[in-house]
Design a protein around this motif. Structure first.
Motif, PDB file in Angstrom:
ATOM      1  N   ASN A   1       1.428  -7.183   5.471  1.00 38.85           N
ATOM      2  CA  ASN A   1       1.144  -8.072   4.334  1.00 38.85           C
ATOM      3  C   ASN A   1       2.207  -9.160   4.177  1.00 38.85           C
ATOM      4  O   ASN A   1       1.956 -10.222   3.600  1.00 38.85           O
ATOM      5  CB  ASN A   1       1.117  -7.282   3.013  1.00 38.85           C
ATOM      6  CG  ASN A   1       0.025  -6.236   2.931  1.00 38.85           C
ATOM      7  OD1 ASN A   1       0.173  -5.254   2.223  1.00 38.85           O
ATOM      8  ND2 ASN A   1      -1.069  -6.429   3.657  1.00 38.85           N
ATOM      9  N   LEU A   2       3.430  -8.889   4.656  1.00 39.48           N
ATOM     10  CA  LEU A   2       4.561  -9.769   4.331  1.00 39.48           C
ATOM     11  C   LEU A   2       4.448 -11.141   4.980  1.00 39.48           C
ATOM     12  O   LEU A   2       5.129 -12.081   4.577  1.00 39.48           O
ATOM     13  CB  LEU A   2       5.886  -9.107   4.734  1.00 39.48           C
ATOM     14  CG  LEU A   2       6.154  -7.738   4.082  1.00 39.48           C
ATOM     15  CD1 LEU A   2       7.530  -7.221   4.499  1.00 39.48           C
ATOM     16  CD2 LEU A   2       6.072  -7.797   2.569  1.00 39.48           C
ATOM     17  N   GLN A   3       3.576 -11.275   5.965  1.00 42.95           N
ATOM     18  CA  GLN A   3       3.354 -12.557   6.647  1.00 42.95           C
ATOM     19  C   GLN A   3       2.752 -13.594   5.691  1.00 42.95           C
ATOM     20  O   GLN A   3       2.860 -14.785   5.907  1.00 42.95           O
ATOM     21  CB  GLN A   3       2.461 -12.301   7.872  1.00 42.95           C
ATOM     22  CG  GLN A   3       1.859 -13.498   8.551  1.00 42.95           C
ATOM     23  CD  GLN A   3       0.378 -13.650   8.198  1.00 42.95           C
ATOM     24  OE1 GLN A   3      -0.099 -13.089   7.209  1.00 42.95           O
ATOM     25  NE2 GLN A   3      -0.321 -14.434   8.997  1.00 42.95           N
ATOM     26  N   ARG A   4       2.103 -13.157   4.603  1.00 44.57           N
ATOM     27  CA  ARG A   4       1.436 -14.101   3.695  1.00 44.57           C
ATOM     28  C   ARG A   4       1.536 -13.737   2.217  1.00 44.57           C
ATOM     29  O   ARG A   4       1.316 -14.572   1.360  1.00 44.57           O
ATOM     30  CB  ARG A   4      -0.049 -14.231   4.063  1.00 44.57           C
ATOM     31  CG  ARG A   4      -0.829 -12.960   3.879  1.00 44.57           C
ATOM     32  CD  ARG A   4      -2.163 -12.970   4.610  1.00 44.57           C
ATOM     33  NE  ARG A   4      -2.830 -11.668   4.470  1.00 44.57           N
ATOM     34  CZ  ARG A   4      -2.505 -10.577   5.141  1.00 44.57           C
ATOM     35  NH1 ARG A   4      -1.517 -10.588   6.007  1.00 44.57           N
ATOM     36  NH2 ARG A   4      -3.144  -9.445   4.947  1.00 44.57           N
ATOM     37  N   GLN A   5       1.848 -12.483   1.902  1.00 43.24           N
ATOM     38  CA  GLN A   5       1.813 -12.060   0.496  1.00 43.24           C
ATOM     39  C   GLN A   5       3.218 -12.214  -0.078  1.00 43.24           C
ATOM     40  O   GLN A   5       4.010 -11.292  -0.128  1.00 43.24           O
ATOM     41  CB  GLN A   5       1.258 -10.635   0.416  1.00 43.24           C
ATOM     42  CG  GLN A   5      -0.152 -10.603   1.037  1.00 43.24           C
ATOM     43  CD  GLN A   5      -0.867  -9.280   0.903  1.00 43.24           C
ATOM     44  OE1 GLN A   5      -0.451  -8.396   0.158  1.00 43.24           O
ATOM     45  NE2 GLN A   5      -1.969  -9.143   1.627  1.00 43.24           N
ATOM     46  N   ILE A   6       3.503 -13.436  -0.513  1.00 44.31           N
ATOM     47  CA  ILE A   6       4.887 -13.868  -0.738  1.00 44.31           C
ATOM     48  C   ILE A   6       5.547 -13.266  -1.976  1.00 44.31           C
ATOM     49  O   ILE A   6       6.722 -13.527  -2.229  1.00 44.31           O
ATOM     50  CB  ILE A   6       4.986 -15.406  -0.776  1.00 44.31           C
ATOM     51  CG1 ILE A   6       4.044 -15.961  -1.838  1.00 44.31           C
ATOM     52  CG2 ILE A   6       4.697 -16.007   0.600  1.00 44.31           C
ATOM     53  CD1 ILE A   6       4.288 -17.424  -2.176  1.00 44.31           C
ATOM     54  N   LEU A   7       4.822 -12.461  -2.737  1.00 38.76           N
ATOM     55  CA  LEU A   7       5.476 -11.796  -3.865  1.00 38.76           C
ATOM     56  C   LEU A   7       6.353 -10.637  -3.389  1.00 38.76           C
ATOM     57  O   LEU A   7       7.202 -10.159  -4.129  1.00 38.76           O
ATOM     58  CB  LEU A   7       4.436 -11.228  -4.841  1.00 38.76           C
ATOM     59  CG  LEU A   7       3.752 -12.190  -5.800  1.00 38.76           C
ATOM     60  CD1 LEU A   7       2.753 -11.436  -6.668  1.00 38.76           C
ATOM     61  CD2 LEU A   7       4.755 -12.911  -6.686  1.00 38.76           C
ATOM     62  N   TYR A   8       6.124 -10.183  -2.157  1.00 39.09           N
ATOM     63  CA  TYR A   8       6.758  -8.953  -1.713  1.00 39.09           C
ATOM     64  C   TYR A   8       7.847  -9.206  -0.676  1.00 39.09           C
ATOM     65  O   TYR A   8       7.796 -10.195   0.062  1.00 39.09           O
ATOM     66  CB  TYR A   8       5.699  -7.998  -1.132  1.00 39.09           C
ATOM     67  CG  TYR A   8       4.509  -7.865  -2.043  1.00 39.09           C
ATOM     68  CD1 TYR A   8       4.661  -7.372  -3.334  1.00 39.09           C
ATOM     69  CD2 TYR A   8       3.253  -8.302  -1.640  1.00 39.09           C
ATOM     70  CE1 TYR A   8       3.579  -7.291  -4.195  1.00 39.09           C
ATOM     71  CE2 TYR A   8       2.163  -8.220  -2.501  1.00 39.09           C
ATOM     72  CZ  TYR A   8       2.330  -7.721  -3.779  1.00 39.09           C
ATOM     73  OH  TYR A   8       1.273  -7.656  -4.630  1.00 39.09           O
ATOM     74  N   SER A   9       8.794  -8.271  -0.656  1.00 36.98           N
ATOM     75  CA  SER A   9       9.853  -8.348   0.344  1.00 36.98           C
ATOM     76  C   SER A   9       9.838  -7.051   1.160  1.00 36.98           C
ATOM     77  O   SER A   9       9.056  -6.135   0.875  1.00 36.98           O
ATOM     78  CB  SER A   9      11.204  -8.545  -0.341  1.00 36.98           C
ATOM     79  OG  SER A   9      11.365  -7.573  -1.340  1.00 36.98           O
ATOM     80  N   THR A  10      10.712  -6.979   2.140  1.00 33.89           N
ATOM     81  CA  THR A  10      10.718  -5.813   3.029  1.00 33.89           C
ATOM     82  C   THR A  10      10.891  -4.516   2.237  1.00 33.89           C
ATOM     83  O   THR A  10      10.288  -3.493   2.554  1.00 33.89           O
ATOM     84  CB  THR A  10      11.840  -5.978   4.075  1.00 33.89           C
ATOM     85  OG1 THR A  10      11.676  -7.280   4.681  1.00 33.89           O
ATOM     86  CG2 THR A  10      11.761  -4.924   5.169  1.00 33.89           C
TER      87      THR A  10
END
Ligand SMILES: [Zn+2]
Length: 266
Positions: free
Chosen positions: A68-77
């Motif tokens: 998801n992290l490729q596009r779901q910019i609310l989240y971090s690793t």
């Protein structure tokens, strides 16, 4: 009433003659519900929170996945494996603590949707599945709540602006959900992350304009975005008399769960 820190925080909104202090107060009095805190929901939620929407409701039953992290910019690793609805709420709360945020870690269905949508001035739909898109369209029709639905795939996006009983609805165009497996999703076909950002930002922009009572360019239309050619096309869609929901002889009389038919020819 806006506090002094709020007047400062939102000063670039308030400077606009189309917004002003009154418009900013309207945003503060607004309730927006965002279905899906993914690629579309991430930028939409971030901009709505930054703009000072008074109450934002977030619905997502998924956990954050590394893909998801490729596009779901609310989240971090560090968000991986945590519930999206809560992670998203925490991130936008740290951006703006002046607003109320309600998170629902549940999947929408016919029995919870009225409770969750109740009192919303506008619904943003950015889920990744047709069951939810049709369910939200139907619920918005019966609850009379305007709706902005969006979808993305590969380099393309679509945004639909729907005002129940006034404009076309999702079923005017697509009638009924497609067979399961007949339409690829992002997990199968891929998507450029920034295209999600582009389309989610369009949803947020149209929401803010709607809540301010400004000219609404999208309602009654479908906007198609092709990021490969950078062509944006807006097409006005008339109401469909044969629509099973809002047509002349509707066959859908209440909010019901949507079940995709499976392809039995496989
Ligand atoms: Zn319709």
């Amino acid at each position: 009433m806006l506090t002094t820190p709020e007047l400062t925080r939102y000063s670039r909104n308030i400077l606009l003659s189309e917004v002003g202090r009154k418009g900013q107060e309207k945003l503060k009095d607004s309730i927006v519900t965002v279905v899906g805190a993914g690629g579309l929901g991430s930028p939409a939620l971030y901009y709505l929170a930054a703009a000072g929407i008074g109450e934002i409701r977030i619905i997502d039953s998924d956990k954050v996945d590394l893909t998801n992290l490729q596009r779901q910019i609310l989240y971090s690793t560090s968000s991986v494996n945590k519930p999206k609805s809560q992670e998203a709420a925490d991130v936008i709360a740290s951006l703006n603590s002046n607003i109320k945020i309600v998170s629902h870690n549940e999947r929408l269905n016919a029995s919870n949707i009225e409770r969750i949508f109740e009192g919303s001035h506008l619904i943003l739909e950015g889920s990744d599945n047709f069951e939810t898109k049709f369910l939200v369209n139907d619920a918005c029709y019966f609850l009379n709540i305007p709706l902005i639905i969006a979808g993305i795939l590969r380099f393309e996006g679509q945004v639909l602006g729907i005002k129940p009983k006034q404009t076309f609805c999702y079923r005017c165009v697509f009638h009924s959900p497609p067979d399961a497996d007949s339409v690829p999703n992002c997990a199968e076909a891929g998507v450029i992350g920034s295209v999600a950002g582009l389309v989610g930002s369009i949803q947020a922009t149209e929401s803010i304009k709607y809540l301010l009572g400004l000219e609404q360019g999208l309602f009654g239309s479908i906007l198609s975005v092709d990021a490969k050619t950078m062509e944006f096309r807006k097409i006005s869609i008339p109401k469909n008399k044969t629509c099973p929901l809002c047509g002349d002889n509707p066959s859908i009389a209440k909010i019901e769960d949507i079940v995709l038919k499976s392809c039995d020819w496989e």
